[in-house]
Design an enzyme around this catalytic site. Structure first.
Site, PDB file in Angstrom:
ATOM      1  N   HIS A   4       0.834  -1.218   0.000  1.00 33.55           N
ATOM      2  CA  HIS A   4       0.000   0.000   0.000  1.00 33.55           C
ATOM      3  C   HIS A   4       0.859   1.254   0.000  1.00 33.55           C
ATOM      4  CE1 HIS A   4       0.100   1.065   4.354  1.00 33.55           C
ATOM      5  NE2 HIS A   4       0.027  -0.224   4.601  1.00 33.55           N
ATOM      6  N   ASP A  37       6.130   0.634   6.971  1.00 35.96           N
ATOM      7  CA  ASP A  37       4.692   0.464   6.693  1.00 35.96           C
ATOM      8  C   ASP A  37       4.229   1.586   5.764  1.00 35.96           C
ATOM      9  OD1 ASP A  37       2.031  -0.197   6.702  1.00 35.96           O
ATOM     10  OD2 ASP A  37       1.662   0.484   8.738  1.00 35.96           O
ATOM     11  N   GLU A  74      -5.022   2.369   2.498  1.00 34.47           N
ATOM     12  CA  GLU A  74      -5.156   1.133   3.280  1.00 34.47           C
ATOM     13  C   GLU A  74      -5.383   1.436   4.750  1.00 34.47           C
ATOM     14  OE1 GLU A  74      -3.825  -2.142   5.916  1.00 34.47           O
ATOM     15  OE2 GLU A  74      -3.022  -0.136   5.766  1.00 34.47           O
ATOM     16  N   GLU A  75      -4.645   2.434   5.247  1.00 33.68           N
ATOM     17  CA  GLU A  75      -4.590   2.661   6.700  1.00 33.68           C
ATOM     18  C   GLU A  75      -5.936   3.058   7.301  1.00 33.68           C
ATOM     19  OE1 GLU A  75      -2.325   1.829   8.545  1.00 33.68           O
ATOM     20  OE2 GLU A  75      -0.381   1.953   7.544  1.00 33.68           O
ATOM     21  N   ASP A  89       2.724  -6.431   3.496  1.00 33.80           N
ATOM     22  CA  ASP A  89       2.381  -5.310   4.386  1.00 33.80           C
ATOM     23  C   ASP A  89       2.583  -5.718   5.839  1.00 33.80           C
ATOM     24  OD1 ASP A  89       1.502  -2.931   5.458  1.00 33.80           O
ATOM     25  OD2 ASP A  89      -0.626  -3.453   5.285  1.00 33.80           O
ATOM     26  N   HIS A 144       3.499   2.817  12.869  1.00 33.85           N
ATOM     27  CA  HIS A 144       2.633   3.999  13.003  1.00 33.85           C
ATOM     28  C   HIS A 144       3.213   5.068  13.934  1.00 33.85           C
ATOM     29  CE1 HIS A 144      -1.210   1.559  11.706  1.00 33.85           C
ATOM     30  NE2 HIS A 144      -0.235   1.524  10.808  1.00 33.85           N
TER      31      HIS A 144
HETATM   32 ZN    ZN Z   1      -0.293   0.533   9.010  1.00 33.44          ZN
HETATM   33 ZN    ZN Z   2       0.388  -1.329   6.345  1.00 35.73          ZN
END
Ligand code: ZN
Ligand code: ZN
Length: 464
Positions: free
Chosen positions: A277, A289, A323-324, A351, A422
Site C-alpha cells: 500500500h 509500513d 489502506e490505513e 504489508d 505507526h
Molecule cells: Zn499501518
Molecule cells: Zn500497512
C-alpha cells in the site's frame, strides 16, 4: 553484494530443481531459482523505498502527498519498464490531525506525549478536562457497568501489547484502539486515551485508525506513548488525577485517492496479483509500513521483467491507496474489477514491515495443496518453511480473499514490527537491504511460479 546471505543461499540454489509436482515444471522451478539469485543482487527494491520515502515522505490517505506519491509511482513504474501503468481513482472521506496536546492538570502538572487516533473527532475549543478512570484492559472497560460512574470522566485503557513473531496480538490491540472511545462514550465519558498499540518503550506514541459505531456518541480519542502511560499510572497511585486533552482535526467529506496498477503482460488474461500500500500514516515517512511492501513487489517485478520471458499469466502489481483508514483502496479495486475476479488466480500483499520471510501460508483449495508444497520447496533455500492453509494474503487481499480468490501469505518476521509501527520513527534508516533482498527473491519466485504453474489454485466446482 551481500556476502553473508550469498554464502547461505547460493549453494542451495545451485542444486537441481526438484519440482515434484505436475503443476510446477522443472523449467519453471529453474527459472524461479534464477530469479531468486538475481533478486539477491538487485537494488531496485531498496532504491524504490529510499526514493519514495525521501521524495514524498509521509503519505496520509487522501492527502495531496498521497496524490504526489501516485504521480511518482506512475513515473517510477514506467521507467522500470512495466506495462499498462495507470491510476484507478476512487473517492473517500478525509481526516487529518492539525494539533494535539495533553497534560496532567492536577495534582502533578506536566505534559503527556500523545497522538490522536485516526478518525478521532476534535475536542471542544480549549480542550476537554476530566478525571482519569483507568482500566487495566479493554475487556475490563467493556465489562464496566452502564451507569453514571464514567460521566464527565476521561477513560484510560492501560493495556500492553504482547510481542509476537507473526503479529497475532494485533487483533486484540486493534480492539482496544478502535473500541475504547465507543465503550467510554456509552458510559458518559468525555474522552478516551489508550496506551499505544506498540511493543516499544520509547516516548513516541503510535497512531492508527479507529472507528465510531453507527449512531453512537463520538468522543475524542488518542494514544499515549508507553512511558507516559506508565507515568499516568504512577500518578494515579497518589489519588485522583485530572488530565486535559486538546485535539484539533481537519476533515473533508470527499477527496480523491487511487490505486496504481502496473503489469507484466502474460500470454493469457489470467492474473497473479502482488501488491503493497502506497499510503502511510503522517508521523513517520512510511518506510516500514508500507514503503517496504511497495519496494519488495516492485523489485520482484523488475527481476521478472529482466528475465525477458513472457509469463503464461499476467503479473499485476498494485500499489493500493488508503489502506490505513480501512482498506479503501482494496475495496475500490475489488469493485472496479468485479467482473474479472474469476481471472484472479492468486494474490499476495506485502504489508508487515521489512523483516525476513520465514514461512509460506497458502489459502488454496484443499485439492491444490501440492502447489503450495512445490512453491515452498523452491523457496526453502531462502529459509522459508511451509505452514498452514490459513493465509490471509495481507490486508489489501481481504476483499479478493472473501470473494474466493486464492491467496498466499509470505509471512515476515514481525518481532520488532510493532516497535516502530505507526510512529514518527518509521523512517528509511530502519530498512535492512539484505532483508529486503530476501523478500524480493521470495516474491519474484512466488509470482513467477504462480504465473506459470498449470491449473487452478481453487477446488474444482462441485458437479451437479
Ligand atoms: Zn499501518
Ligand atoms: Zn500497512
Amino acid at each position: 553484494m551481500r556476502p553473508l546471505f550469498a554464502l547461505i543461499s547460493l549453494a542451495a540454489l545451485a542444486t537441481p530443481a526438484m519440482a515434484q509436482t505436475d503443476a510446477l515444471s522443472d523449467e519453471t522451478a529453474m527459472q524461479a531459482r534464477t530469479l531468486m539469485e538475481n533478486a539477491l543482487e538487485s537494488d531496485v527494491a531498496y532504491d524504490t523505498i529510499r526514493d519514495l520515502t525521501t521524495r514524498i515522505g509521509p503519505r496520509l490517505a487522501g492527502s495531496e502527498a498521497e496524490a504526489r506519491a501516485r504521480d511518482w509511482a506512475v513515473d517510477h513504474l514506467k521507467s522500470l519498464g512495466f506495462k499498462n501503468v495507470r491510476v484507478e481513482p476512487f473517492d473517500m472521506p478525509f481526516w487529518s490531525r492539525v494539533s494535539e496536546h495533553a497534560e496532567i492538570v492536577s495534582p502533578f502538572p506536566q505534559p503527556l506525549a500523545i497522538t490522536a487516533l485516526g478518525n478521532s473527532v476534535a475536542t471542544p475549543e480549549g480542550g476537554v478536562t476530566g478525571e482519569i478512570v483507568r482500566f487495566e484492559t479493554m475487556n475490563d472497560l467493556a465489562a464496566a457497568p452502564m451507569d453514571d460512574s464514567l460521566k464527565g470522566k476521561i477513560v484510560f485503557v492501560d493495556e500492553d501489547m504482547v510481542r509476537t513473531q507473526d503479529g497475532s496480538s494485533y487483533g486484540v490491540a486493534v480492539a482496544k484502539r478502535s473500541g475504547a472511545a465507543n465503550e467510554a462514550a456509552k458510559r458518559g465519558a468525555v474522552a478516551a486515551i489508550i496506551k499505544s498499540v506498540g511493543t516499544d518503550t520509547f516516548r513516541r506514541p503510535h497512531t492508527g485508525t479507529m472507528r465510531y459505531i453507527d449512531g453512537g456518541t463520538k468522543v475524542p480519542t488518542a494514544a499515549l506513548a508507553w512511558p507516559d502511560a506508565e507515568q499516568l499510572t504512577r500518578a494515579l497511585a497518589y489519588g485522583p488525577v485530572t488530565v486535559r486533552l486538546d485535539i484539533s482535526v481537519l476533515t473533508k467529506d470527499s477527496v480523491e485517492s487511487g490505486n496504481v496498477i502496473a503489469e507484466i503482460p502474460g500470454k493469457t488474461d489470467e492474473l497473479v496479483v502482488i501488491g503493497g500500500h502506497l499510503d502511510s500514516w503522517d508521523l513517520g515517512t512510511g518506510a516500514v509500513d508500507d514503503g517496504a511492501g511497495i519496494g519488495i513487489v516492485t523489485g520482484a517485478g523488475k527481476v521478472i521483467l529482466d528475465l525477458k520471458k513472457k509469463p503464461e499469466r499476467t503479473i499485476r502489481i498494485v500499489y493500493f491507496g488508503a489502506e490505513e483508514v480501512g482498506l479503501l483502496g482494496a475495496f475500490a479495486y475489488a469493485k472496479a474489477h468485479a467482473t474479472e475476479l474469476d481471472k484472479h488466480v492468486v494474490g499476495a500483499e506485502s504489508d508487515f514491515g521489512a523483516g525476513r520471510i520465514y514461512q509460506l501460508r497458502s489459502r488454496f483449495g484443499e485439492s491444490q495443496l501440492d502447489k503450495a508444497a512445490a512453491m515452498q520447496r523452491v523457496l526453502e533455500p531462502l529459509g522459508i518453511a511451509l505452514a498452514d492453509n490459513e493465509g490471509t494474503g495481507g490486508p489489501d487481499m481481504t476483499p479478493l480473499r472473501t470473494a474466493g480468490v486464492p491467496v498466499v501469505s509470505l509471512s515476515q518476521n514481525g518481532w520488532d514490527y510493532f516497535d516502530l509501527h505507526h510512529t514518527s520513527d518509521d523512517t528509511f534508516d530502519k530498512i535492512d537491504p539484505d532483508d529486503i533482498a530476501q523478500n524480493v527473491a521470495a516474491y519474484a519466485a512466488f509470482a513467477w511460479m504462480a504465473a506459470n504453474m498449470e491449473g487452478s489454485f481453487r477446488d474444482a466446482p462441485a458437479a451437479d
